[in-house]
Design an enzyme around this catalytic site. Structure first.
Site, short mmCIF file in Angstrom:
data_model
loop_
_atom_site.label_atom_id
_atom_site.label_comp_id
_atom_site.label_asym_id
_atom_site.label_seq_id
_atom_site.Cartn_x
_atom_site.Cartn_y
_atom_site.Cartn_z
N ILE A 43 0.87 -1.17 0.00
CA ILE A 43 0.00 0.00 0.00
C ILE A 43 0.91 1.23 0.00
O ILE A 43 1.59 1.48 1.02
CB ILE A 43 -0.91 0.03 1.25
CG1 ILE A 43 -1.69 -1.28 1.38
CG2 ILE A 43 -1.85 1.23 1.20
CD1 ILE A 43 -2.39 -1.45 2.73
N ALA A 46 1.60 8.85 -1.17
CA ALA A 46 2.25 9.99 -1.83
C ALA A 46 3.41 10.49 -0.97
O ALA A 46 4.39 11.01 -1.49
CB ALA A 46 1.23 11.10 -2.07
N GLU A 55 4.22 -7.89 2.98
CA GLU A 55 4.51 -8.81 4.08
C GLU A 55 4.02 -8.24 5.42
O GLU A 55 3.43 -8.93 6.24
CB GLU A 55 6.02 -9.09 4.19
CG GLU A 55 6.63 -9.72 2.97
CD GLU A 55 7.17 -8.71 1.97
OE1 GLU A 55 6.48 -7.69 1.70
OE2 GLU A 55 8.28 -8.92 1.46
N CYS A 86 12.06 -7.07 1.88
CA CYS A 86 12.98 -5.98 2.21
C CYS A 86 13.49 -6.16 3.65
O CYS A 86 12.99 -7.00 4.41
CB CYS A 86 12.30 -4.62 2.04
SG CYS A 86 11.22 -4.17 3.41
N CYS A 89 10.86 -5.78 6.48
CA CYS A 89 9.95 -6.94 6.55
C CYS A 89 10.67 -8.15 7.14
O CYS A 89 10.09 -8.90 7.93
CB CYS A 89 9.39 -7.26 5.17
SG CYS A 89 8.20 -6.01 4.62
N1 THU Z 1 7.64 -3.96 -1.46
C1 THU Z 1 6.95 -4.91 -0.76
O1 THU Z 1 5.71 -4.87 -0.69
N2 THU Z 1 7.65 -5.90 -0.16
C2 THU Z 1 9.01 -6.00 -0.18
O2 THU Z 1 9.58 -6.77 0.57
C3 THU Z 1 9.76 -5.22 -1.15
C4 THU Z 1 9.09 -3.94 -1.55
C5 THU Z 1 6.89 -2.89 -2.11
C6 THU Z 1 7.05 -1.55 -1.44
C7 THU Z 1 6.76 -0.61 -2.60
O3 THU Z 1 5.35 -0.41 -2.67
C8 THU Z 1 7.19 -1.37 -3.83
O4 THU Z 1 7.32 -2.72 -3.44
C9 THU Z 1 8.50 -0.89 -4.43
O5 THU Z 1 9.50 -0.84 -3.46
#
Ligand code: THU
Length: 129
Positions: A43, A46, A55, A86, A89
């Site tokens: 999600i 801005a 996650e 990431c 997470c």
């Molecule tokens: N993103 C995730 O939802 N999980 C991750 O572990 C890596 C990154 C999302 C965050 C952002 O909305 C998009 O991927 C680009 O970074």
């Protein structure tokens, strides 16, 4: 619940992703030790720093439901590559158990499996406080 089924549930969440800025959609499906599956999507905001990853979205739903022990989390993105959690997470997954399995999926048949402790070596967790 097989790994493939869990990844398919994560994949279904790609359509719920709100990613107007990065256009990088992410879906997650988290299997609790209670047998329930908690899903999530990224999600964006801005104000970029307020973005929530898929996650942590799934983890939030699980914890709010009273589930704090997990078997496996499956993660998949809209890109044609394995999706890896990431750092933030990884930290939050580790909070709830060092042995949680992480499936970094490219599609429901093609994925790499790790333990969270492999993805966050020497992680700082509840036992360190
Ligand atoms: N993103 C995730 O939802 N999980 C991750 O572990 C890596 C990154 C999302 C965050 C952002 O909305 C998009 O991927 C680009 O970074």
């Amino acid at each position: 619940m097989t790994d493939t089924q869990l990844i398919q549930l994560a994949e279904q969440m790609l359509s719920r992703s709100y990613a107007p800025y990065s256009k990088f959609c992410v879906g997650a499906a988290l299997l609790g030790k209670n047998g329930k599956v908690y899903t999530g999507c990224n999600i964006e905001s801005a104000a970029f720093g307020a973005t929530i990853c898929a996650e942590r979205c799934a983890l939030s739903t699980a914890v709010a439901d009273g589930c704090r022990e997990f078997e496996t989390i499956a993660v998949i993105s809209s890109a044609d590559d394995y999706c890896s959690p990431c750092g933030i997470c990884r930290q939050l997954i580790f909070e709830f158990g060092q042995d949680t399995r992480v499936l970094c999926a490219r599609n429901s048949e093609d994925y790499k499996e790790y333990k969270i402790s492999e993805l966050l070596p020497l992680g700082f967790g509840p036992s360190n406080l």
